[in-house]
Design an enzyme around this catalytic site. Structure first.
Site, PDB file in Angstrom:
ATOM      1  N   PHE A 144     -36.961   7.084 -43.938  1.00 20.34           N
ATOM      2  CA  PHE A 144     -37.506   5.879 -44.194  1.00 20.34           C
ATOM      3  C   PHE A 144     -38.041   5.723 -45.752  1.00 20.34           C
ATOM      4  O   PHE A 144     -39.100   6.199 -46.171  1.00 20.34           O
ATOM      5  CB  PHE A 144     -38.738   5.591 -43.619  1.00 20.34           C
ATOM      6  CG  PHE A 144     -38.313   5.438 -41.897  1.00 20.34           C
ATOM      7  CD1 PHE A 144     -37.897   4.304 -41.459  1.00 20.34           C
ATOM      8  CD2 PHE A 144     -38.417   6.631 -41.095  1.00 20.34           C
ATOM      9  CE1 PHE A 144     -37.775   4.290 -40.095  1.00 20.34           C
ATOM     10  CE2 PHE A 144     -38.052   6.469 -39.673  1.00 20.34           C
ATOM     11  CZ  PHE A 144     -37.654   5.184 -39.219  1.00 20.34           C
TER      12      PHE A 144
ATOM     13  N   ALA B  70     -56.610  12.848 -27.746  1.00 25.56           N
ATOM     14  CA  ALA B  70     -56.760  11.753 -28.455  1.00 25.56           C
ATOM     15  C   ALA B  70     -55.383  10.693 -28.464  1.00 25.56           C
ATOM     16  O   ALA B  70     -54.524  11.441 -28.467  1.00 25.56           O
ATOM     17  CB  ALA B  70     -57.238  11.835 -29.913  1.00 25.56           C
TER      18      ALA B  70
ATOM     19  N   TYR C 146     -49.514  19.587 -27.184  1.00 26.92           N
ATOM     20  CA  TYR C 146     -48.735  20.424 -28.105  1.00 26.92           C
ATOM     21  C   TYR C 146     -49.680  21.202 -28.736  1.00 26.92           C
ATOM     22  O   TYR C 146     -49.550  22.532 -28.474  1.00 26.92           O
ATOM     23  CB  TYR C 146     -48.144  19.429 -29.214  1.00 26.92           C
ATOM     24  CG  TYR C 146     -47.508  20.098 -30.307  1.00 26.92           C
ATOM     25  CD1 TYR C 146     -46.899  21.226 -30.365  1.00 26.92           C
ATOM     26  CD2 TYR C 146     -47.846  19.493 -31.678  1.00 26.92           C
ATOM     27  CE1 TYR C 146     -46.338  21.913 -31.296  1.00 26.92           C
ATOM     28  CE2 TYR C 146     -47.177  20.223 -32.890  1.00 26.92           C
ATOM     29  CZ  TYR C 146     -46.520  21.296 -32.655  1.00 26.92           C
ATOM     30  OH  TYR C 146     -45.934  21.838 -33.876  1.00 26.92           O
ATOM     31  N   ILE C 147     -50.758  20.963 -29.531  1.00 31.14           N
ATOM     32  CA  ILE C 147     -51.481  21.932 -30.219  1.00 31.14           C
ATOM     33  C   ILE C 147     -52.792  22.295 -29.270  1.00 31.14           C
ATOM     34  O   ILE C 147     -52.538  23.753 -29.121  1.00 31.14           O
ATOM     35  CB  ILE C 147     -52.439  21.271 -31.202  1.00 31.14           C
ATOM     36  CG1 ILE C 147     -51.367  20.483 -32.333  1.00 31.14           C
ATOM     37  CG2 ILE C 147     -53.300  22.189 -31.979  1.00 31.14           C
ATOM     38  CD1 ILE C 147     -52.053  19.686 -33.210  1.00 31.14           C
TER      39      ILE C 147
ATOM     40  N   ASP D 250     -57.562  17.806 -18.803  1.00 32.51           N
ATOM     41  CA  ASP D 250     -56.443  16.971 -19.178  1.00 32.51           C
ATOM     42  C   ASP D 250     -56.037  15.943 -18.334  1.00 32.51           C
ATOM     43  O   ASP D 250     -56.311  16.304 -17.190  1.00 32.51           O
ATOM     44  CB  ASP D 250     -55.075  17.666 -19.440  1.00 32.51           C
ATOM     45  CG  ASP D 250     -54.168  17.090 -20.492  1.00 32.51           C
ATOM     46  OD1 ASP D 250     -53.907  16.162 -20.333  1.00 32.51           O
ATOM     47  OD2 ASP D 250     -54.219  17.837 -21.628  1.00 32.51           O
TER      48      ASP D 250
ATOM     49  N   TYR E  52     -56.269   4.113 -36.020  1.00 33.57           N
ATOM     50  CA  TYR E  52     -56.424   5.651 -35.793  1.00 33.57           C
ATOM     51  C   TYR E  52     -57.136   6.286 -36.643  1.00 33.57           C
ATOM     52  O   TYR E  52     -58.081   7.245 -36.191  1.00 33.57           O
ATOM     53  CB  TYR E  52     -54.861   6.304 -35.833  1.00 33.57           C
ATOM     54  CG  TYR E  52     -54.842   7.596 -35.433  1.00 33.57           C
ATOM     55  CD1 TYR E  52     -55.386   8.328 -34.346  1.00 33.57           C
ATOM     56  CD2 TYR E  52     -54.316   8.252 -36.641  1.00 33.57           C
ATOM     57  CE1 TYR E  52     -55.223   9.718 -34.489  1.00 33.57           C
ATOM     58  CE2 TYR E  52     -54.235   9.957 -36.630  1.00 33.57           C
ATOM     59  CZ  TYR E  52     -54.917  10.494 -35.446  1.00 33.57           C
ATOM     60  OH  TYR E  52     -54.799  11.907 -35.435  1.00 33.57           O
TER      61      TYR E  52
ATOM     62  N   GLY F 198     -47.387   0.999 -45.348  1.00 35.04           N
ATOM     63  CA  GLY F 198     -48.474   2.114 -45.477  1.00 35.04           C
ATOM     64  C   GLY F 198     -48.239   3.480 -45.505  1.00 35.04           C
ATOM     65  O   GLY F 198     -49.050   4.311 -45.314  1.00 35.04           O
TER      66      GLY F 198
END
Length: 339
Positions: A215, A82, A19-20, A39, A148, A291
């Site tokens: 949420f 990542a 995406y980025i 990639d 993460y 969280g």
């Protein structure tokens, strides 16, 4: 390496089909620079970049990296590759330590072998954990609450150590909530599964989903829903371009926040999407996620000072309008293909 030398060299974009990364590749090309992409296409898309730019392989494959670096001799490396799903990281932390930390170490060592000493790293607001003050500045304590965030902070420390020991200069850019799409509608988010609020909302508008889940409605914010700082993907990329020039001109290692400094709640995002799309967007309330901090908003004054960075698309409706163009295009392509 001075800016004039950078103009003649390549920029290696690791994860450039995502995406980025794909937006960054486009921006580099549009600014007269030569992007080279690595990639593995696990989550990226081959059609997001030109074929001649792409080297398909694994970041942890040292022999593959050495070959690409020797052939292309980049002036700088931008690292977008990542694993980035917070929930998945709690279930499979090993994947995150291998992908995000071990493979980055392989990359840095390959760079050292080839004399490449400039590095731009995609970090995250997840390095901060639950905020003790808002807006969040670079001096805020770093106490990640998931693997993460741990993995990204570990790389930041790694970069600090490599700067002291080996002279590798880097800029770690801590994203808040990346959003939007290329203004011409040709690039956008294609995550599978999709977890980001704005594309999920727009998938309701295009008919791909029946409703949007909200949420939690009792988060202690004005309307009870979580507040986040959304930053246009083009503004993220412009910060990388400025960081590239900053390092080329001899700039020292930095850790910088990237956000607009304005928070929007989930409910505000939904209301803005209704304005942009004209769709009623049914909402289904769900329990809050464990969280989930009530408010995450960036203080980005340091990026503005060090890089001269000024976001060009800070308005939420603009972010949504660009993302909506992309989602409509995707819906049309699915309709043509019968998908």
């Amino acid at each position: 390496m001075a800016s004039t030398e950078l103009d003649r060299g390549a920029v290696l974009v690791v994860g450039g089909c995502g995406y980025i990364g794909s937006h960054m590749v486009r921006m580099l090309r549009d600014n007269g620079l030569r992007p080279v992409v690595i990639d593995n296409l696990a989550t990226g898309y081959r059609d997001a970049v030109l074929p001649e730019e792409l080297h398909v392989g694994e970041l942890g494959d040292a022999a593959f990296l050495r070959k690409v670096l020797a052939e292309t001799r980049p002036a700088c490396v931008m690292h977008f590759a990542a694993a980035s799903l917070v929930g998945e990281s709690t279930q499979d932390p090993g994947k995150y330590w291998r992908n995000n930390v071990v493979q980055t170490l392989v990359l840095l060592d390959a760079m050292r072998e080839h004399g490449i000493a400039e590095f731009i790293f995609s970090s995250t607001a997840a390095v901060f954990g639950n905020p003790v003050e808002v807006p969040i500045s670079e001096s805020h304590p770093c106490r990640p609450i998931n693997p993460y965030g741990h993995s990204k902070l570990a790389v930041e420390y790694m970069l600090e150590d490599y700067a002291h020991a080996h002279g590798l200069r880097s800029v770690a850019l801590r994203y808040f909530n990346a959003a939007g799409a290329h203004p011409d509608g040709s690039l956008g988010e294609r995550h599978d599964p999709e977890t980001h609020l704005i594309p999920l909302v727009l998938q309701v508008a295009s008919g791909r989903r029946p409703f949007i889940s909200r949420f939690g409605t009792d988060h202690g914010t004005p309307d009870g829903s979580c507040i986040r700082d959304y930053i246009h993907v083009q503004d993220l990329c412009s910060a990388h371009l400025l960081a590239l020039r900053y390092l080329a001109d001899g700039g020292a290692t930095q850790r910088l926040n990237l956000g607009n400094g304005t928070g929007y709640s989930v409910t505000q995002v939904i209301e803005a999407a209704r304005r942009v799309t004209g769709h009623p967007l049914p909402v289904q309330d769900a329990p809050p996620r464990a969280g989930d901090p009530p408010v995450l908003v960036a203080e980005s004054a340091h990026a503005r000072k060090v890089l001269g960075w000024v976001p060009q698309h800070p308005d939420l409706d603009t972010i949504l309008a660009h993302a909506w163009q992309w989602e409509q295009r995707q819906a049309q392509e699915r309709a043509r293909s019968g998908g």
